[in-house]
Design an enzyme around this catalytic site. Structure first.
Site, mmCIF file in Angstrom:
data_model
loop_
_atom_site.group_PDB
_atom_site.id
_atom_site.type_symbol
_atom_site.label_atom_id
_atom_site.label_comp_id
_atom_site.label_asym_id
_atom_site.label_seq_id
_atom_site.Cartn_x
_atom_site.Cartn_y
_atom_site.Cartn_z
ATOM 1 C CE LYS A 87 -7.963 -1.086 -9.015
ATOM 2 N NZ LYS A 87 -7.565 -0.871 -10.435
ATOM 3 N NE ARG A 142 6.067 7.506 5.449
ATOM 4 C CZ ARG A 142 5.887 6.183 5.488
ATOM 5 N NH1 ARG A 142 5.086 5.650 6.376
ATOM 6 N NH2 ARG A 142 6.519 5.392 4.644
ATOM 7 C CE LYS A 195 -12.640 -19.910 0.912
ATOM 8 N NZ LYS A 195 -13.031 -19.536 -0.461
ATOM 9 C CB ALA A 249 0.584 -4.060 7.009
ATOM 10 C CE1 TYR A 260 -2.170 3.425 4.153
ATOM 11 C CE2 TYR A 260 -2.460 4.639 6.201
ATOM 12 C CZ TYR A 260 -1.817 3.651 5.475
ATOM 13 O OH TYR A 260 -0.834 2.892 6.071
ATOM 14 C CB SER A 308 -0.893 0.080 1.246
ATOM 15 O OG SER A 308 -1.664 1.282 1.214
ATOM 16 N N GLY A 368 -7.976 -14.411 -0.322
ATOM 17 C CA GLY A 368 -8.412 -15.551 -1.134
ATOM 18 C C GLY A 368 -7.279 -16.547 -1.313
ATOM 19 C CE LYS A 392 -2.946 -0.091 5.039
ATOM 20 N NZ LYS A 392 -2.217 -1.340 4.707
ATOM 21 C CE1 TYR A 442 -12.593 -12.939 2.181
ATOM 22 C CE2 TYR A 442 -11.376 -14.974 1.831
ATOM 23 C CZ TYR A 442 -12.134 -13.933 1.330
ATOM 24 O OH TYR A 442 -12.452 -13.906 0.004
#
Ligand code: UDP
Length: 312
Positions: A90, A185, A104, A113, A144, A74, A101, A148, A158
Site C-alpha cells: 500500500k 538486516r 502535482k 526512494a 516490496y 516504507s 498527487g 517499488k 506523473y
C-alpha cells in the site's frame, strides 16, 4: 525550500531531515511510526522542523506551499516487509500516488526512494540502471520489489503525463546509526550478535554478496540528485562488494570476538549477488562514496554499543 519527507522518522528519513535542515531548508517529517521511531528525530532542535504522525496511504493535507517531496515511507528490511506485506504494497502504490498527487497540486519537485530490489536476483552484474531486473512477483519479497517497481512506473507517468519534476534514487544496501537493532538486516543483526557474544547467523553458505554504503555517503548522493535535473533512475550505493561470510569475519574482527558462525537456511529469493554500477551518479552528480567500510562500521558499532550501555 519547504520540504516534506515521508518516512521522516525512519533510518534514512531522519538522516535526510537533518541534512536538509543543515542546508537551511524548512522540513516537515511525516511518519506513521510502524517501523519509524520518534527517537530518531527527538534530538532535532530547529524552528524550521515539524513532525506530523500520519499514514501516507491516506489523503495528505499540507497547509501552505511545498517546494519538494521526498518519498521515503516504507518498511525496508526483508523481515519488516514479510511481517507487513499489505502495508508495504500500500505505501509503495497508494502512498506514492498520494505523495505524487500532492507534488502535482503544490508544483513541488518529487524524489522517490527506490531500491536495488527492483533488480531482484540479478542476471546482470554489476547492476546498471538500464537493467530491467529479475523479480519474482509472487514470491515473499515481491511485496516490496513490485511495490517499488510500481512506484517507479507511477513516478515516470506523473513526470511524462502531468509534467511533475521527478527524481528516482535506487538505494543499495545502506547502514549506519539509527538502523533498528531488530530489523533483521545483516548489519544490525551481526553487530548485535557480536556485541552480545552470540554466534553470527549466516544465511545459506554465505557466498551471496552485498555492497554496503555508509549512510552519510548515501545522503550526500540523494541531496545531489535532488538538486540535479536528472529524471532517470540513479543508483546510489557503494560498489565495494563482499560475500556475507567475509562480512561476518569483518564484524567479528572489529568487535574483537573469535570466529563463531551459525549457518541458517537462506531466505526464499535472496539475491545471490548485488553490486551497484555507479557510473551514472559519477557522471551526472560527481558523486562517489568516500567513507571506508571500516570507518562506517566503527561508527555504527559505537552507536549500537552506546545504546546497549544505555539500556543496562
Ligand atoms: N543475512 C544473513 N544473516 C542475517 C541476516 C541477513 O546471512 O542474520 C544475509 C541475507 O540472507 C542476505 C544478506 O545477508 O543475503 C543481506 O541481507 P539484508 O536482510 O541485510 O538485506 P537484503 O540485501 O537481502 O535486502
Amino acid at each position: 525550500m519547504r520540504i516534506l519527507v515521508t518516512g521522516g522518522a525512519g533510518f534514512l528519513g531522519s538522516h535526510l531531515c537533518e541534512r536538509l535542515l543543515a542546508e537551511g531548508h524548512e522540513v516537515i517529517a511525516m511518519d506513521n511510526l510502524i517501523t519509524g521511531d520518534v527517537a530518531n528525530i527527538e534530538q532535532i532542535r530547529n524552528d524550521g522542523f515539524l513532525f506530523i504522525k500520519q499514514d501516507v496511504t491516506n489523503y495528505i493535507y499540507i497547509d501552505g506551499p511545498l517546494d519538494a517531496i521526498l518519498h521515503f515511507a516504507s518498511p525496508a528490511s526483508p523481515v519488516d516487509y514479510l511481517e507487513l506485506p499489505i502495508q508495504t504494497l500500500k505505501v509503495g502504490s497508494l502512498g506514492t500516488h498520494k505523495a505524487l498527487g500532492l507534488a502535482k497540486a503544490k508544483k513541488a519537485r518529487f524524489l522517490l526512494a527506490s531500491t536495488s530490489e527492483v533488480y531482484g536476483d540479478p542476471l546482470i552484474h554489476p547492476q546498471k540502471e538500464s537493467y530491467w531486473g529479475n523479480v519474482n512477483p509472487v514470491g515473499p519479497r515481491g511485496v516490496y520489489d513490485e511495490a517499488k517497481r510500481f512506484a517507479e512506473a507511477l513516478t515516470m507517468a506523473y513526470h511524462r503525463y502531468h509534467g511533475v519534476d521527478t527524481r528516482i534514487v535506487r538505494i543499495f544496501n545502506t547502514y549506519g546509526p539509527r538502523m533498528r537493532i531488530n530489523d533483521g538486516r545483516v548489519v544490525p543483526t551481526f553487530i548485535a550478535q557480536a556485541l552480545e557474544g552470540n554466534p553470527l547467523t549466516v544465511f545459506g553458505d554465505g557466498t551471496q554478496t552485498r555492497s554496503f554504503c555508509y549512510v552519510d555517503d548515501l545522503i550526500e548522493g540523494i541531496y545531489r540528485l535532488l538538486m540535479s535535473d536528472c529524471h532517470d533512475p540513479v543508483n546510489i550505493g557503494n560498489p565495494s562488494e563482499m560475500t556475507i561470510l567475509d562480512f561476518a569475519g569483518i564484524i567479528l574482527k572489529l568487535v574483537g570476538r573469535p570466529e563463531e558462525i551459525l549457518f541458517k537456511p537462506l531466505p526464499v529469493d535472496d539475491p545471490k549477488v548485488r553490486q551497484p554500477d555507479i557510473s551514472r551518479a559519477k557522471e551526472l552528480l560527481s558523486w562517489e562514496p568516500v567513507i571506508s567500510l571500516e570507518t562506517g562500521l566503527k561508527r555504527t558499532i559505537e552507536y549500537f554499543s552506546a545504546r546497549a550501555r544505555h539500556r543496562e
